[in-house]
Design a protein around this motif. Structure first.
Motif, PDB file in Angstrom:
ATOM      1  N   LEU A 198       0.825  -1.210   0.000  1.00 57.16           N
ATOM      2  CA  LEU A 198       0.000   0.000   0.000  1.00 57.16           C
ATOM      3  C   LEU A 198       0.861   1.263   0.000  1.00 57.16           C
ATOM      4  O   LEU A 198       0.575   2.223  -0.713  1.00 57.16           O
ATOM      5  CB  LEU A 198      -0.934  -0.001   1.209  1.00 57.16           C
ATOM      6  N   LEU A 199       1.909   1.271   0.806  1.00 55.63           N
ATOM      7  CA  LEU A 199       2.780   2.444   0.863  1.00 55.63           C
ATOM      8  C   LEU A 199       3.561   2.634  -0.430  1.00 55.63           C
ATOM      9  O   LEU A 199       3.871   3.756  -0.822  1.00 55.63           O
ATOM     10  CB  LEU A 199       3.750   2.318   2.042  1.00 55.63           C
ATOM     11  N   ASP A 200       3.849   1.545  -1.113  1.00 55.90           N
ATOM     12  CA  ASP A 200       4.631   1.624  -2.342  1.00 55.90           C
ATOM     13  C   ASP A 200       3.786   1.898  -3.563  1.00 55.90           C
ATOM     14  O   ASP A 200       4.196   2.647  -4.455  1.00 55.90           O
ATOM     15  CB  ASP A 200       5.402   0.319  -2.557  1.00 55.90           C
ATOM     16  N   ALA A 201       2.576   1.304  -3.623  1.00 58.17           N
ATOM     17  CA  ALA A 201       1.801   1.356  -4.863  1.00 58.17           C
ATOM     18  C   ALA A 201       0.377   1.859  -4.692  1.00 58.17           C
ATOM     19  O   ALA A 201      -0.369   1.914  -5.680  1.00 58.17           O
ATOM     20  CB  ALA A 201       1.766  -0.030  -5.515  1.00 58.17           C
ATOM     21  N   MET A 251      -7.277   0.303  -1.083  1.00 53.56           N
ATOM     22  CA  MET A 251      -6.457   1.472  -1.396  1.00 53.56           C
ATOM     23  C   MET A 251      -6.030   2.221  -0.140  1.00 53.56           C
ATOM     24  O   MET A 251      -6.723   2.210   0.888  1.00 53.56           O
ATOM     25  CB  MET A 251      -7.201   2.409  -2.340  1.00 53.56           C
ATOM     26  N   LEU A 252      -4.882   2.846  -0.247  1.00 55.16           N
ATOM     27  CA  LEU A 252      -4.361   3.712   0.799  1.00 55.16           C
ATOM     28  C   LEU A 252      -4.956   5.102   0.614  1.00 55.16           C
ATOM     29  O   LEU A 252      -4.956   5.640  -0.494  1.00 55.16           O
ATOM     30  CB  LEU A 252      -2.839   3.786   0.691  1.00 55.16           C
ATOM     31  N   VAL A 253      -5.491   5.685   1.691  1.00 55.83           N
ATOM     32  CA  VAL A 253      -6.070   7.019   1.621  1.00 55.83           C
ATOM     33  C   VAL A 253      -5.560   7.846   2.797  1.00 55.83           C
ATOM     34  O   VAL A 253      -5.010   7.323   3.762  1.00 55.83           O
ATOM     35  CB  VAL A 253      -7.619   6.979   1.650  1.00 55.83           C
ATOM     36  N   GLN A 254      -5.772   9.153   2.688  1.00 58.59           N
ATOM     37  CA  GLN A 254      -5.425  10.045   3.786  1.00 58.59           C
ATOM     38  C   GLN A 254      -6.401   9.851   4.934  1.00 58.59           C
ATOM     39  O   GLN A 254      -7.617   9.777   4.739  1.00 58.59           O
ATOM     40  CB  GLN A 254      -5.479  11.499   3.306  1.00 58.59           C
ATOM     41  N   ARG A 312       3.130   0.198 -12.429  1.00 60.76           N
ATOM     42  CA  ARG A 312       3.667   0.100 -11.072  1.00 60.76           C
ATOM     43  C   ARG A 312       2.591   0.404 -10.034  1.00 60.76           C
ATOM     44  O   ARG A 312       2.533  -0.237  -8.977  1.00 60.76           O
ATOM     45  CB  ARG A 312       4.833   1.077 -10.899  1.00 60.76           C
ATOM     46  N   PHE A 313       1.726   1.369 -10.329  1.00 58.12           N
ATOM     47  CA  PHE A 313       0.696   1.753  -9.374  1.00 58.12           C
ATOM     48  C   PHE A 313      -0.613   0.994  -9.582  1.00 58.12           C
ATOM     49  O   PHE A 313      -1.672   1.432  -9.138  1.00 58.12           O
ATOM     50  CB  PHE A 313       0.459   3.267  -9.437  1.00 58.12           C
TER      51      PHE A 313
END
Length: 231
Positions: free
Chosen positions: A25-28, A73-76, A151-152
């Protein structure tokens, strides 16, 4: 008991998946079932997602799982949106050409969504859609953008096959790169002049050019239709 005591009770396999999910998650940003089935299945369990989110909230992030589209997904973290000294989460800043190509991919995805579970286009389809919007990336720019999108986890593509009939798989993560206000802003900033002019979207403006206004309306409708397709 400590806040992260659950880590002490994890089996080795669970701990490995926990760590891999966080690093991915932190990478992509995205974890997609179609691409990382084991990681997605781990996060799709509510208790696991809660634990990963609790860990990431300590550094200002959170995790959202979209069950319908099979995307995590990674979110704020909302609690930190207004915190002074914490920047909005951005893993990469696309350049102008890359953003334009991303818009073309969004539109292709929108055209095909609902017809099949897996969405494929060809490199030629992408090139043609870019031309419609006045976008003409050089071959090196095209390849660099596609490698970054891959990549993402926005698409799948064989980097060794650059022929126009080569297949490109579009992932539902394309929907979540930006929200609709951001998408409209990007359209204003990056589409060629005349394709999306904010001044022309204001009602009652005297001397408005009808043809250019239609282009602007079409672009804005594309953004709104894209959102409605998944609501």
């Amino acid at each position: 008991m400590g806040e992260f005591d659950f880590l002490e009770n994890m089996k080795d396999e669970e701990e490995l998946l926990f760590k891999r999910c966080i690093r991915k998650l932190l990478d992509a940003t995205f974890i997609i079932e179609d691409r990382d089935e084991r990681l997605y299945q781990y996060l799709s369990v509510e208790s696991n997602c809660y634990d990963v989110s609790a860990f990431l909230r300590k550094i200002g992030y959170d995790v959202v799982v979209e069950d319908k589209l099979k995307v995590a997904m990674l979110v704020q973290n909302e609690a930190d949106l207004d915190t002074v000294g914490i920047k909005r989460s951005n893993l990469v800043v696309f350049d102008g050409k890359q953003v334009q190509m991303l818009l073309a991919l969004w539109l292709l995805y929108l055209e095909k969504v609902g017809f099949s579970e897996e969405i494929y286009v060809t490199v030629g389809d992408v090139i043609d859609k870019c031309k419609v919007y006045g976008i003409e990336p050089a071959p090196t720019e095209f390849r660099a953008a596609f490698k970054l999108f891959k990549r993402f986890s926005l698409l799948a593509w064989d980097e060794n096959d650059t022929k126009e009939d080569s297949k490109v798989k579009l992932y539902p993560s394309l929907q979540f790169c930006m929200d609709i206000p951001q998408l409209k802003q990007v359209m204003r900033e990056y589409l060629p002049e005349g394709r999306f002019d904010p001044a022309e979207t204001e009602a009652g403006e005297e001397g408005e050019d009808a043809e250019d206004a239609d282009d602007a309306d079409d672009a804005e409708r594309d953004a709104e239709d894209f959102q409605e397709a998944f609501d």
